[in-house]
Design an enzyme around this catalytic site. Structure first.
Site, PDB file in Angstrom:
ATOM      1  N   GLU A  29       0.996  -1.051   0.134  1.00  0.00           N
ATOM      2  CA  GLU A  29       0.022   0.195  -0.704  1.00  0.00           C
ATOM      3  C   GLU A  29       0.916   1.689   0.001  1.00  0.00           C
ATOM      4  OE1 GLU A  29      -2.581  -0.736   3.729  1.00  0.00           O
ATOM      5  OE2 GLU A  29      -3.290  -2.702   2.388  1.00  0.00           O
ATOM      6  N   GLU A  59      -4.518  -6.181   2.802  1.00  0.00           N
ATOM      7  CA  GLU A  59      -3.784  -7.425   3.604  1.00  0.00           C
ATOM      8  C   GLU A  59      -3.888  -9.083   2.411  1.00  0.00           C
ATOM      9  OE1 GLU A  59      -5.146  -4.734   4.570  1.00  0.00           O
ATOM     10  OE2 GLU A  59      -3.867  -2.888   5.000  1.00  0.00           O
ATOM     11  N   PHE A  82       1.882  -1.619   8.922  1.00  0.00           N
ATOM     12  CA  PHE A  82       2.193  -1.489   9.927  1.00  0.00           C
ATOM     13  C   PHE A  82       2.073  -3.719  10.408  1.00  0.00           C
ATOM     14  CE2 PHE A  82       1.086   2.423  10.175  1.00  0.00           C
ATOM     15  CZ  PHE A  82       1.510   3.215  11.306  1.00  0.00           C
ATOM     16  N   ASP A  84       0.436  -4.660  12.819  1.00  0.00           N
ATOM     17  CA  ASP A  84      -0.630  -4.893  13.890  1.00  0.00           C
ATOM     18  C   ASP A  84      -1.565  -5.469  12.814  1.00  0.00           C
ATOM     19  OD1 ASP A  84       0.218  -2.998  16.226  1.00  0.00           O
ATOM     20  OD2 ASP A  84       1.124  -2.310  13.916  1.00  0.00           O
ATOM     21  N   PHE A  85      -1.416  -4.923  11.400  1.00  0.00           N
ATOM     22  CA  PHE A  85      -2.177  -5.904  10.505  1.00  0.00           C
ATOM     23  C   PHE A  85      -1.676  -7.116  10.058  1.00  0.00           C
ATOM     24  CE2 PHE A  85      -1.935  -0.319   8.401  1.00  0.00           C
ATOM     25  CZ  PHE A  85      -2.806  -0.227  10.012  1.00  0.00           C
ATOM     26  N   HIS A 128      -1.015   0.082  16.878  1.00  0.00           N
ATOM     27  CA  HIS A 128       0.092   0.677  15.648  1.00  0.00           C
ATOM     28  C   HIS A 128       1.146   0.591  16.340  1.00  0.00           C
ATOM     29  CE1 HIS A 128      -3.480   2.028  13.695  1.00  0.00           C
ATOM     30  NE2 HIS A 128      -2.691   2.014  12.909  1.00  0.00           N
TER      31      HIS A 128
END
Ligand SMILES: Cc1ncc(C[n+]2csc(CCOP(=O)(O)OP(=O)(O)O)c2C)c(N)n1
Lengths: 322, 321
Positions: A29, A59, A82, A84-85, A128
């Protein structure tokens, strides 16, 4: 040697590999013209036409397509903005990428790199800021890398891209702007080699990524107080350089493991278990873990500071062993 | 049915019959307790894989599903190595490491059956990207069920394929059920092909039990993809003859409907057609049937006589060297 930031070193690592191998490409992205959310891919879009691709916010498709492309002969380097994703694309990584080779009887290879930044200390709060490397080290079939310096970032990126397996290449947001001397041109650090970032004789501090710097700062302070700490930077968690850890503990007889992740089921526990199993007789004191607290990362800076490991906590842990 | 020749129809017949007989045998072996693991049979859906794969070469990729035996046979998989994999033998496609749900052969362009519903969708997109990037003229085909079109992977894969104009054909095998869930309870549309509209790609619904129709439709989509004109979605309406997996009696199916669909058996339909067109007589069809039965029996013998994988090799191939 050239002075570069950690982010520039990652980019240089990708650039050199893209020059070497036309099958290496980047997707993610905003990685194109925009250069990535943290600027890591800046300039590569123009330098390598058609090889740096912006994707939709997908993702699952980013990691999933990389699996197919890698199995079909390319070497994708994909960015997840991140770490976290990763929760929204785990199946692609842990059931597909990681298992293809074994499940298919050794006939497939999946040479892909997932680059993604981790870590706290930026008041970025709970979604994040995390360190979830243990998710990946718990999956046979994936390698996990967490460089702490610009030079390591470059050399390990080259190794990650050349590796024929899925590799999680975990960057740390706190380190992106850090600068250091980096070898120019082709530079490859083999995976599975830890690095002693500071030699010492009284205690071993094992750390990786941002925490290496916290450990070094603690060691500096401890030296002033007459305690000589050795700082072992794992650099790659899988494959793990057990030898280096055990040799260091054989010398110091004491071990502190520092991990920015939450405590329960973290990789620090794995290191402790290995040393107990394989080096129990080397130890003169219990192994101590310095980790984050078992809570979601809080937003407020003061609360986040309580959550995170730091020099003071490391120093206290080391002193508790004497 | 335009230009489908006698030779092609006979080839389709052989492939479809090979799938059917493979599945019949697997059912029998499973019922007798001779096969480990789960077995999902493709019986009744043979025309889809056969009609689609007829226009593919070894350079083209497919991704398959938990119900994958038909896709693999149609894409050139050997029945002996497949059967050996079902028996978890070292001579199987995956050396006994994968089983029915993970049979793959990258050299044949088979990127694997898959135990995760919908997981093949982004993988097929990635293989299509590799084809586009390498400018090698190849395409990829993604097989999946009606229920799999409810997964997020479906949305992300079709959208990305469309945005990047990738050479990939999404083939939905609409057998009306996701395990026990009737399509009318798992989506509020009748034709999955409608979903293509939201990605700006062509979507069609066809009779998935008519191999010639599948062949013609897929051929066009594949040639569009080869020419760089992007992805498409083909929905093939079909029916699985058995339960979801062996051991499921399929009691959620309407008995009347089941009976009607059995009359629309794609193999019976093709036999009719071959006879009406005077492409084959009963005796010739019998001969083909016997020959294929012989191959399947030989595959079972091969599988049964093959050794198991050795425990010393259990750690091999987790990582590529
Ligand atoms: C992600 C995921 N969810 C659920 C399952 C369990 N499961 C296996 S097959 C199946 C039904 C799939 O239906 P469909 O996609 O229509 O294919 P069909 O079985 O009809 O061929 C389900 C729910 C799974 N394997 N993976």
């Amino acid at each position: 040697m050239k002075k570069m930031t950690y982010a520039e070193a990652i980019r240089d690592g990708m650039r050199v590999e893209m020059q070497r191998d036309a099958n290496v490409y980047i997707a993610g992205e905003d990685v194109g013209k925009f250069g990535g959310c943290f600027g890591v891919t800046a300039g590569l879009f123009d330098e390598f036409p058609g090889r740096v691709l912006d994707t939709p916010i997908s993702e699952t498709a980013i990691v999933g397509h990389a699996v197919g492309a890698a199995a079909a002969g390319l070497r994708p380097v994909v960015e997840i903005m991140f770490i976290d994703f990763m929760g929204v694309c785990m199946d692609e990584l842990f059931n597909q990428a990681a298992k293809m080779r074994y499940m298919f009887g050794g006939k497939a290879k999946v040479p892909m790199v997932v680059r993604t930044p981790c870590g706290g200390g930026m008041t970025a709060s709970a979604q994040h800021s995390q360190c979830i490397e243990a998710w990946f080290t718990h999956i046979p079939g994936i390698k996990t890398i967490m460089p702490s310096t610009p030079a390591d970032a470059k050399g390990l990126m080259a190794a990650a891209i050349r590796d024929d397996n899925p590799v999680m290449y975990i960057e740390h947001k706190q380190l992106l702007a850090m600068s250091g001397e980096v070898p120019e041109g082709e530079y490859v650090i083999p995976l599975g080699k830890a690095d002693i970032k500071r030699a010492g004789s009284d205690v071993t501090i094992v750390a990786w990524s941002w925490m290496v710097h916290k450990a070094l700062a603690a060691a500096e302070q401890l030296a002033k107080e007459g305690i000589s700490a050795e700082v072992v930077d794992l650099r790659t968690l899988v494959p793990l350089d057990k030898e280096c850890i055990l040799q260091s503990v054989a010398k110091t007889n004491r071990l502190v493991v520092v991990n920015e992740a939450v405590r329960t089921s973290g990789f620090a526990g794995e290191i402790a278990a290995i040393v107990v199993e394989e080096g129990f007789d080397l130890l003169d004191a219990p192994i101590v873990r310095v980790t984050a607290l078992d809570i979601p990362v809080p937003f407020n800076a003061k609360l986040e500071a309580v959550y995170l490991p730091n020099e003071t906590k490391i120093i206290a842990a080391v002193k508790s062993l004497f | 049915m335009g230009d489908v020749t006698k030779e092609q129809l006979l080839d389709f017949y052989k492939t479809m019959l090979t799938i059917r007989k493979f599945e019949d045998k697997a059912a029998e072996l499973f019922a007798a307790g001779r096969l480990p693991g789960f077995v999902h049979l493709y019986s009744g859906e043979e025309a889809v894989a056969t009609g689609v794969c007829a226009s593919l070469t070894n350079k083209d990729y497919i991704t398959s599903t938990h119900r994958g035996h038909g896709h693999l046979i149609a894409k050139g998989g050997q029945v002996d190595k497949m059967m050996a994999e079902l028996f978890a033998k070292v001579t199987g496609y995956c050396k006994g490491r994968g089983g029915s749900m993970h049979i793959a052969d990258v050299d044949l362009g088979i990127l694997g059956a898959n135990g995760i519903v919908g997981a093949g969708q982004p993988i097929a997109v990635g293989a299509a990207f590799a084809n586009q990037y390498l400018k090698n003229d190849a395409v990829s085909v993604c097989f999946f069920g009606d229920a799999a079109s409810n997964r997020g992977t479906f949305h992300e894969a079709l959208n990305l394929a469309s945005v990047w104009k990738l050479p990939v054909i999404f083939v939905c095998e609409n057998n009306r059920f996701g395990i026990s869930m009737n399509q009318k309870d798992h989506m509020n549309i009748v034709d999955v092909s409608q979903r293509a509209i939201s990605y700006g790609i062509p979507g069609v619904t066809i009779d998935g039990n008519d191999v010639a129709a599948v062949y013609e439709t897929a051929k066009d989509a594949i040639s569009r993809a080869r020419k760089g004109e992007g992805p498409s979605l083909i929905e093939c309406k079909t029916w699985r003859h058995y339960g979801h997996f062996q051991g499921d009696a399929g009691l959620y199916k309407d008995a009347q409907e089941q009976e009607e669909w059995l009359k629309k058996d794609p193999i019976l339909k093709l036999e009719e057609k071959l006879k009406v067109l005077k492409f084959a007589k009963d005796t010739e069809l019998k001969e083909i049937q016997q020959q294929i039965q012989g191959q399947i029996d030989a595959a079972v013998e091969f599988a049964e006589n093959s050794p198991e994988p050795s425990p010393e090799d259990v750690l091999a191939d987790v990582y590529a060297p």
